[in-house]
Design an enzyme around this catalytic site. Structure first.
Site, short mmCIF file in Angstrom:
data_model
loop_
_atom_site.label_atom_id
_atom_site.label_comp_id
_atom_site.label_asym_id
_atom_site.label_seq_id
_atom_site.Cartn_x
_atom_site.Cartn_y
_atom_site.Cartn_z
N CYS A 104 1.13 -3.18 20.08
CA CYS A 104 1.81 -3.13 21.34
C CYS A 104 1.16 -2.53 22.19
CB CYS A 104 3.21 -2.27 20.88
SG CYS A 104 3.94 -1.60 22.26
N ASP A 140 -4.89 -2.97 -19.95
CA ASP A 140 -4.22 -4.33 -19.52
C ASP A 140 -5.57 -5.28 -19.20
OD1 ASP A 140 -1.93 -5.69 -19.03
OD2 ASP A 140 -1.64 -4.60 -17.11
N CYS A 173 5.91 3.48 24.88
CA CYS A 173 6.64 2.77 23.86
C CYS A 173 7.04 4.13 22.75
CB CYS A 173 5.71 1.98 22.94
SG CYS A 173 6.47 1.56 21.57
N CYS A 232 9.59 -1.50 22.60
CA CYS A 232 9.68 -1.48 24.10
C CYS A 232 9.48 -2.52 24.82
CB CYS A 232 8.51 -0.37 24.56
SG CYS A 232 7.06 -1.03 24.32
N LYS A 257 -3.06 2.02 -23.23
CA LYS A 257 -2.73 0.51 -23.65
C LYS A 257 -3.45 -0.22 -22.51
CE LYS A 257 0.49 -2.87 -25.13
NZ LYS A 257 0.29 -3.96 -24.19
N LYS A 286 5.54 2.03 -23.15
CA LYS A 286 5.20 1.58 -21.66
C LYS A 286 5.40 2.68 -20.72
CE LYS A 286 4.09 -2.49 -21.63
NZ LYS A 286 4.61 -3.82 -22.27
N GLU A 319 -3.81 6.47 -27.68
CA GLU A 319 -4.89 5.80 -26.88
C GLU A 319 -4.02 4.95 -25.60
OE1 GLU A 319 -6.27 2.60 -29.36
OE2 GLU A 319 -6.75 3.99 -30.88
N CYS A 359 6.70 -6.61 22.30
CA CYS A 359 7.17 -5.25 21.26
C CYS A 359 8.46 -5.20 20.79
CB CYS A 359 6.50 -4.01 21.78
SG CYS A 359 7.10 -2.40 20.97
N TYR A 383 -10.47 -1.09 -29.98
CA TYR A 383 -9.64 -0.25 -30.65
C TYR A 383 -9.02 -0.39 -32.17
CZ TYR A 383 -6.84 -4.23 -28.90
OH TYR A 383 -6.04 -5.54 -28.66
S1 IVH Z 1 -3.59 -2.11 -31.16
C1 IVH Z 1 -2.13 -3.96 -34.77
N1 IVH Z 1 -4.61 -0.68 -29.02
O1 IVH Z 1 -1.64 -4.78 -26.58
C2 IVH Z 1 -2.26 -3.49 -33.54
N2 IVH Z 1 -3.48 -2.83 -28.53
O2 IVH Z 1 0.74 -5.89 -27.79
C3 IVH Z 1 -2.79 -4.29 -32.47
N3 IVH Z 1 -3.72 -3.31 -26.40
O3 IVH Z 1 -2.81 -7.75 -28.01
C4 IVH Z 1 -3.20 -3.82 -31.20
N4 IVH Z 1 -4.80 -1.68 -25.57
O4 IVH Z 1 -4.21 -6.79 -26.31
C5 IVH Z 1 -3.96 -1.88 -29.55
N5 IVH Z 1 -5.34 0.82 -27.46
C6 IVH Z 1 -4.77 -0.55 -27.81
C7 IVH Z 1 -4.43 -1.45 -26.93
C8 IVH Z 1 -3.99 -2.72 -27.31
C9 IVH Z 1 -4.09 -2.92 -25.28
C10 IVH Z 1 -3.04 -4.91 -26.30
C11 IVH Z 1 -3.69 -5.87 -27.12
C12 IVH Z 1 -2.57 -6.42 -27.98
C13 IVH Z 1 -1.48 -5.96 -27.32
C14 IVH Z 1 -0.14 -5.67 -28.18
#
Ligand code: IVH
Length: 677
Positions: free
Chosen positions: A432, A123, A438, A417, A121, A320, A119, A414, A231
């Site tokens: 400019c 933000d 120029c 020039c 991650k 990451k 999945e 400028c 998630y």
């Molecule tokens: S699973 C035990 N899935 O990442 C599993 N976390 O560092 C815990 N996060 O606090 C989380 N996308 O806020 C999971 N697809 C995803 C995620 C996710 C973002 C964040 C979440 C958590 C942090 C963990």
């Protein structure tokens, strides 16, 4: 049945209908009815509830935003702690993780086929949602993982959060977890508005999401464009769940809880790595920010066997992406002169590794932005480099500002020039005034002329152009075609072979298209799209050069400002001279028939806006047909619009059209219209 039972039944069926459309819109991203119809249903429900306030329930779609701000956040003890994830920053670290998993599960060679749920991650900010008998009863932040804050009043305002689950078979009590985030577009819009109002900007979508959830007044949260993807499940009682993570998420989705559409089951480490690079390559095009991907062992039984270490599960890891934001120090601030003379302040930086490369310069866009961000020499700043975008200075870390910093002023002359610098009222950009006197503007115009989307002269790099301009060998694009192989071979860093190749690509560039040529001329406000419209509208250069402003205005997407710029360009004898020299040295393109114009064609003078997806033709085809019949196509609905053509899933343009009473055409009306009498 008595009257009140009737009313209640009516209310409930209306609510169910709205819930169903919420689900289609928010969860499936596949609305069945236009926004206007949805709004009508909502108004109907509101009216009925106003007449029967005693029947208003907490989970009614009208009850998202509470009337009163709360006075303080309550606390929530998480029954099952909300954990965090271990990180892998390289494929080697991912391999280590995978090896530990297969050893613990004693899978031996079978590790290659181990199923991982992959999945993005997200933000944003982690939240927990508690449903009792299918009704949302509590929303909480993650807090320290054990104790969070009660933000029920705020999560209720997020349209992607169902106040009531749909479908059948959900557990009596269900605690789900996920990420609340602010989509990129919403974040940009929010900051644009804040900038207009002179308010403080949000640094990034994650802070904006987290900050929005921590409002005491739910009306403030409701005004923020938040969304959610779930998630995981915290706990479930009185019901059962599938035994794979991926299937649990499928199930949540069926109950009306949004999950990320990019999730996928992959096998082994190779499957994870392929997923990582696929999502990485599409990162910029996703509508939300992510900072990596997460892999979770898909089998819940195997997850149980693997268990936890301290605060993180052994069955999951976050892989990451290289950070897109880093801190560094501003060594100097200089002004760069662009093709149109625009002075761009550029921060020279202590080199820093960000977004996967080492960055030592970052743009500050323009003088207003520099002043607003108050960036000074000596400051510690946040540098952002996302995708292929030029690195930019996001902001200053005030707490790290040293006692002595130096402010930078807009130069009066400028830097290249020495011509005067001018800034027009209301314009953010200072320029400019030297024009082609120029050398910086000259070099930049030439770089633009040879660039990939213009004449596309391969092997003529920025440095070589700068050298040729510096020694006064090249003044205008026409001079490029007088270069000789011997001359080029004598330039710094040029060998005979590369000189030969360059001459060959200069020769090849002579055969081009009118659109590329027009774009390459660098007429202000004429980008690639406008150049293409001009080329297909006029068909040949002579008609374009001869066109009056009124003629230019007939070209789709050309407004008065652009038309004036085009006229100014061709009114300058010097420019015509360069064009003539270019053509004399052999630059040519195929000519085409000019398009039908307003005076003829059945759609003469009619202005169209297209919205949604047509089932039978692409938007481009539709546009070509309209233009071919003498009509015009514009991007947004205004009082001047004659028709809005509605495809599947029309957007906000439909609402605007209704508000302005513009005629609407569905696909079959439209086809009839363009097929003529
Ligand atoms: S699973 C035990 N899935 O990442 C599993 N976390 O560092 C815990 N996060 O606090 C989380 N996308 O806020 C999971 N697809 C995803 C995620 C996710 C973002 C964040 C979440 C958590 C942090 C963990």
């Amino acid at each position: 049945m008595n009257g009140s039972a009737d009313t209640r039944a009516k209310l409930e069926s209306l609510r169910d209908e709205i819930r169903y459309h919420n689900y289609r819109y928010h969860v499936l991203d596949d609305p069945e009815i236009p926004d206007a119809e949805y709004d009508r249903l909502m108004r109907q429900l509101q009216a009925l509830e106003e007449q029967n306030p005693e029947f208003i329930t907490d989970d009614s779609p009208t009850q998202r935003v509470g009337e009163q701000p709360i006075s303080a956040f309550g606390t929530v003890e998480h029954r099952i702690p909300m954990l965090s994830l271990d990180n892998a920053f390289s494929s080697a670290e991912l391999n280590d993780f995978h090896r530990r998993v297969i050893e613990r599960l004693k899978l031996g060679d079978d590790g290659d086929s181990l199923r991982y749920a992959a999945e993005p991650k997200l933000d944003g900010a982690a939240v927990s949602l508690l449903y009792a008998k299918g009704r949302l009863v509590r929303g909480a932040t993650r807090g320290d993982g054990t104790t969070g804050e009660d933000i029920t009043h705020n999560v209720r305002t997020i349209k992607g959060v169902p106040l009531r689950l749909i479908g059948k078979g959900y557990p009596e009590t269900l605690e789900v977890r996920g990420e609340v985030f602010m989509p990129k577009a919403g974040f940009e819009a929010l900051n644009t508005k804040a900038r207009e109002l002179g308010q403080k900007l949000f640094v990034n979508p994650r802070n904006a999401a987290a900050g929005s959830l921590r409002q005491l007044d739910p009306k403030l949260t409701a005004a923020r464009p938040l969304d959610i993807y779930l998630y995981s499940v915290g706990f479930a009682e009185g019901g059962s769940l599938p035994d794979r993570h991926s299937e649990i998420l499928d199930q949540l989705q069926e109950w009306g809880l949004k999950t990320c559409p990019e999730r996928k089951v992959v096998r082994g480490v190779q499957g994870c790595l392929d997923y990582y690079s696929d999502i990485g390559s599409r990162r910029e095009t996703l509508r939300y920010e992510i900072d990596g991907v997460v892999y979770k062992v898909d089998s819940i039984a195997e997850q149980r066997r693997l268990g936890f270490v301290s605060r993180a599960p052994r069955w999951a890891i976050a892989h990451k992406f290289p950070a897109q934001e880093e801190l560094t120090v501003v060594l100097d601030i200089e002004f760069q002169v662009g093709r149109t003379g625009a002075l761009t302040p550029v921060a020279r930086l202590e080199p820093v590794f960000v977004g996967g490369v080492t960055v030592s310069n970052a743009t500050l866009h323009n003088i207003d932005e520099l002043r607003r961000k108050d960036v000074r020499i000596g400051d510690t700043v946040i540098i952002r480099r996302a995708g292929d975008v030029i690195p930019e200075v996001v902001g200053v870390i005030q707490s790290r500002r040293p006692a002595k910093t130096r402010k930078v002023q807009l130069p009066k002359k400028c830097p290249v020039c020495k011509s005067a610098v001018a800034k027009e009222e209301g314009e953010a950009v200072a320029r400019c005034t030297g024009g082609l006197y120029c050398s910086a503007q000259r070099a930049e115009s030439l770089k633009h002329f040879v660039s990939r989307r213009a004449l596309d002269i391969e092997g003529l790099g920025a440095r070589l152009i700068e050298q040729l301009v510096a020694v006064d060998r090249i003044h205008t694009p026409a001079d490029l075609f007088t270069l000789t192989e011997d001359e080029l071979a004598a330039m710094e860093r040029m060998a005979e072979k590369s000189a030969q190749n360059l001459i060959r690509s200069i020769e090849a560039s002579k055969s081009t298209s009118l659109a590329r040529f027009l774009y390459g001329l660098g007429i202000r406000e004429v980008g690639e799209a406008t150049a293409a419209s001009l080329a297909s509208h006029f068909g040949n250069l002579e008609s374009l050069v001869a066109a009056r402003e009124a003629d230019l205005l007939k070209v789709p997407d050309v407004g008065p400002v652009v038309a004036a710029r085009i006229r100014t360009f061709f009114d300058e004898p010097h420019n015509l001279e360069i064009i003539e020299r270019l053509q004399k040295s052999g630059v040519h393109w195929p000519e085409s028939e000019p398009e039908t114009t307003e005076s003829d064609g059945t759609l003469a003078g009619k202005v169209f806006v297209l919205t949604g997806t047509l089932s039978d033709m692409s938007r481009d085809e539709a546009k070509q047909r309209i233009i071919g019949l003498g009509g015009k196509v514009t991007g947004s609905v205004s009082k001047k619009t004659d028709f809005v053509v509605l495809g599947e899933n029309p957007g906000s343009k439909l609402r605007k059209a209704q508000a302005l009473n513009v005629s609407l055409l569905d696909e079959s009306d439209f086809k009839e219209l363009i097929s003529g009498p």
